[in-house]
Write a protein that holds these residues in place. Structure first.
Motif, PDB file in Angstrom:
ATOM      1  N   PHE A   1       0.848  -1.193   0.000  1.00 45.29           N
ATOM      2  CA  PHE A   1       0.000   0.000   0.000  1.00 45.29           C
ATOM      3  C   PHE A   1       0.884   1.245   0.000  1.00 45.29           C
ATOM      4  CE2 PHE A   1      -2.928  -2.682   2.888  1.00 45.29           C
ATOM      5  CZ  PHE A   1      -3.422  -3.377   1.814  1.00 45.29           C
ATOM      6  N   THR A   2       0.784   2.049  -1.049  1.00 48.58           N
ATOM      7  CA  THR A   2       1.534   3.300  -1.117  1.00 48.58           C
ATOM      8  C   THR A   2       0.645   4.395  -1.669  1.00 48.58           C
ATOM      9  OG1 THR A   2       2.297   3.008  -3.385  1.00 48.58           O
ATOM     10  CG2 THR A   2       3.666   2.033  -1.654  1.00 48.58           C
ATOM     11  N   ASP A   3       1.064   5.640  -1.486  1.00 49.49           N
ATOM     12  CA  ASP A   3       0.345   6.764  -2.096  1.00 49.49           C
ATOM     13  C   ASP A   3       0.322   6.615  -3.613  1.00 49.49           C
ATOM     14  OD1 ASP A   3      -0.203   8.141   0.304  1.00 49.49           O
ATOM     15  OD2 ASP A   3       1.827   8.933   0.327  1.00 49.49           O
ATOM     16  N   GLU A   4       1.432   6.147  -4.194  1.00 51.73           N
ATOM     17  CA  GLU A   4       1.513   6.011  -5.641  1.00 51.73           C
ATOM     18  C   GLU A   4       0.543   4.953  -6.154  1.00 51.73           C
ATOM     19  OE1 GLU A   4       4.263   5.896  -3.620  1.00 51.73           O
ATOM     20  OE2 GLU A   4       4.909   7.940  -4.038  1.00 51.73           O
ATOM     21  N   ALA A   5       0.418   3.837  -5.427  1.00 48.23           N
ATOM     22  CA  ALA A   5      -0.506   2.782  -5.850  1.00 48.23           C
ATOM     23  C   ALA A   5      -1.943   3.289  -5.804  1.00 48.23           C
ATOM     24  CB  ALA A   5      -0.347   1.556  -4.958  1.00 48.23           C
ATOM     25  N   ARG A   6      -2.266   4.066  -4.793  1.00 50.34           N
ATOM     26  CA  ARG A   6      -3.624   4.611  -4.679  1.00 50.34           C
ATOM     27  C   ARG A   6      -3.898   5.552  -5.840  1.00 50.34           C
ATOM     28  NH1 ARG A   6      -4.738   7.807   0.603  1.00 50.34           N
ATOM     29  NH2 ARG A   6      -3.059   9.006  -0.293  1.00 50.34           N
ATOM     30  N   ALA A   7      -2.938   6.404  -6.172  1.00 49.95           N
ATOM     31  CA  ALA A   7      -3.132   7.369  -7.251  1.00 49.95           C
ATOM     32  C   ALA A   7      -3.262   6.664  -8.594  1.00 49.95           C
ATOM     33  CB  ALA A   7      -1.968   8.359  -7.288  1.00 49.95           C
TER      34      ALA A   7
ATOM     35  N   SER B   1      -2.222  10.015   4.780  1.00 48.96           N
ATOM     36  CA  SER B   1      -3.166   8.972   5.147  1.00 48.96           C
ATOM     37  C   SER B   1      -3.321   8.030   3.962  1.00 48.96           C
ATOM     38  CB  SER B   1      -4.521   9.570   5.534  1.00 48.96           C
ATOM     39  OG  SER B   1      -5.139  10.166   4.418  1.00 48.96           O
ATOM     40  N   LEU B   2      -3.819   6.840   4.217  1.00 51.93           N
ATOM     41  CA  LEU B   2      -3.875   5.824   3.179  1.00 51.93           C
ATOM     42  C   LEU B   2      -4.971   4.823   3.498  1.00 51.93           C
ATOM     43  CD1 LEU B   2      -2.313   4.653   0.670  1.00 51.93           C
ATOM     44  CD2 LEU B   2      -1.036   3.273   2.320  1.00 51.93           C
ATOM     45  N   GLU B   3      -5.719   4.426   2.481  1.00 53.87           N
ATOM     46  CA  GLU B   3      -6.694   3.352   2.625  1.00 53.87           C
ATOM     47  C   GLU B   3      -6.079   2.077   2.067  1.00 53.87           C
ATOM     48  OE1 GLU B   3     -10.368   4.349   0.713  1.00 53.87           O
ATOM     49  OE2 GLU B   3     -10.637   6.149   1.925  1.00 53.87           O
ATOM     50  N   GLY B   4      -6.269   0.967   2.788  1.00 55.49           N
ATOM     51  CA  GLY B   4      -5.792  -0.323   2.324  1.00 55.49           C
ATOM     52  C   GLY B   4      -6.805  -1.006   1.421  1.00 55.49           C
ATOM     53  N   ARG B   5      -6.481  -2.204   1.000  1.00 53.68           N
ATOM     54  CA  ARG B   5      -7.331  -2.988   0.112  1.00 53.68           C
ATOM     55  C   ARG B   5      -8.642  -3.369   0.812  1.00 53.68           C
ATOM     56  NH1 ARG B   5      -6.730  -5.683  -4.627  1.00 53.68           N
ATOM     57  NH2 ARG B   5      -8.013  -7.519  -4.911  1.00 53.68           N
ATOM     58  N   ARG B   6      -9.718  -3.412   0.068  1.00 54.01           N
ATOM     59  CA  ARG B   6     -11.003  -3.867   0.593  1.00 54.01           C
ATOM     60  C   ARG B   6     -10.923  -5.374   0.838  1.00 54.01           C
ATOM     61  NH1 ARG B   6     -10.894   1.445   0.039  1.00 54.01           N
ATOM     62  NH2 ARG B   6     -12.924   2.397  -0.096  1.00 54.01           N
ATOM     63  N   PHE B   7     -11.645  -5.834   1.870  1.00 54.72           N
ATOM     64  CA  PHE B   7     -11.648  -7.266   2.172  1.00 54.72           C
ATOM     65  C   PHE B   7     -12.966  -7.677   2.814  1.00 54.72           C
ATOM     66  CE2 PHE B   7      -9.657  -5.077   5.765  1.00 54.72           C
ATOM     67  CZ  PHE B   7     -10.385  -5.550   6.849  1.00 54.72           C
TER      68      PHE B   7
ATOM     69  N   TYR C   1       7.831   0.631  11.049  1.00 59.78           N
ATOM     70  CA  TYR C   1       9.273   0.830  10.938  1.00 59.78           C
ATOM     71  C   TYR C   1       9.680   2.252  11.276  1.00 59.78           C
ATOM     72  CZ  TYR C   1       9.104  -3.401   8.009  1.00 59.78           C
ATOM     73  OH  TYR C   1       8.898  -4.642   7.515  1.00 59.78           O
ATOM     74  N   SER C   2       8.874   3.213  10.860  1.00 58.21           N
ATOM     75  CA  SER C   2       9.221   4.619  11.071  1.00 58.21           C
ATOM     76  C   SER C   2       9.116   4.958  12.546  1.00 58.21           C
ATOM     77  CB  SER C   2       8.283   5.512  10.251  1.00 58.21           C
ATOM     78  OG  SER C   2       6.937   5.245  10.598  1.00 58.21           O
TER      79      SER C   2
ATOM     80  N   GLY D   1       1.119  11.340   9.977  1.00 60.41           N
ATOM     81  CA  GLY D   1       2.175  11.683   9.031  1.00 60.41           C
ATOM     82  C   GLY D   1       2.920  10.503   8.461  1.00 60.41           C
ATOM     83  N   TRP D   2       3.976  10.794   7.682  1.00 62.24           N
ATOM     84  CA  TRP D   2       4.726   9.801   6.947  1.00 62.24           C
ATOM     85  C   TRP D   2       5.044   8.589   7.813  1.00 62.24           C
ATOM     86  CZ3 TRP D   2       9.346   7.281   7.340  1.00 62.24           C
ATOM     87  CH2 TRP D   2       9.739   6.551   6.213  1.00 62.24           C
ATOM     88  N   ALA D   3       4.801   7.400   7.266  1.00 61.07           N
ATOM     89  CA  ALA D   3       5.087   6.175   8.005  1.00 61.07           C
ATOM     90  C   ALA D   3       5.311   5.039   7.026  1.00 61.07           C
ATOM     91  CB  ALA D   3       3.937   5.831   8.939  1.00 61.07           C
ATOM     92  N   GLN D   4       6.007   4.022   7.493  1.00 61.97           N
ATOM     93  CA  GLN D   4       6.179   2.799   6.716  1.00 61.97           C
ATOM     94  C   GLN D   4       6.198   1.624   7.674  1.00 61.97           C
ATOM     95  OE1 GLN D   4       9.830   3.103   4.540  1.00 61.97           O
ATOM     96  NE2 GLN D   4      11.123   2.818   6.335  1.00 61.97           N
TER      97      GLN D   4
END
Length: 159
Positions: free
Chosen positions: A47-53, A75-81, A95-96, A147-150
């Motif tokens: 899941f990344t900002d780029e994948a969402r875009a 912020s980021l939304e993950g895959r639907r399940f 990790y961050s 904010g930014w996280a991984q």
């Protein structure tokens, strides 16, 4: 009020009381879970900002369990399940150094509704949390906030 059980001795509390649940559904609450952060048998999604875009995170729902990695800026939304039980468990390793928050949302094809409490995950730590009382007829997703996280994690309907 939800309870958070965290591995590795990290203390965290929900950011606020659980919001209202959709009409006709049971309240979504937290339950104590066993310690552990093993990955589950299932696919892995990034899941990344780029994948969402780019539209790479399909709105088509996947079945639990699955693993994931994430990297985002705000912020980021993950895959639907979908789940086959009344429980959704999430193990996340951040990790961050920044703390993040994760929410469980039901996809209502209109106004999505948060389920249960917002959970705080400490930067640099691994935490485990379950939402119970979810409806197996619904489609859900995790929302990653702050904010930014991984990091990485896994989602299952029983752990």
């Amino acid at each position: 009020m939800a309870t958070l059980v965290v591995t590795l001795g990290v203390a965290a509390t929900p950011a606020h009381a659980a919001p209202a649940t959709p009409s006709g559904s049971a309240p979504v609450v937290a339950t104590p879970v066993p310690a552990g952060s093993a990955l589950v048998a299932g696919p892995t999604y990034h899941f990344t900002d780029e994948a969402r875009a780019a539209g790479d995170m399909s709105v088509l729902a996947d079945s639990l369990p699955f693993n994931y990695t994430f990297e985002y800026e705000a912020s980021l939304e993950g895959r639907r399940f979908n789940t086959t039980t009344t429980q959704v468990c999430n193990t996340t390793q951040v990790y961050s150094t920044a703390d993040i928050k994760i929410e469980l949302w039901v996809d209502t094809f209109g106004w999505d509704v948060q389920q249960g409490a917002t959970v705080s995950y400490a930067g640099g730590k691994t935490s485990h949390y379950c939402w119970t009382g979810v409806n197996s007829n619904n489609t859900y997703y995790l929302k990653f906030l702050n904010g930014w996280a991984q990091g990485k994690g896994s989602v299952a309907d029983s752990q």
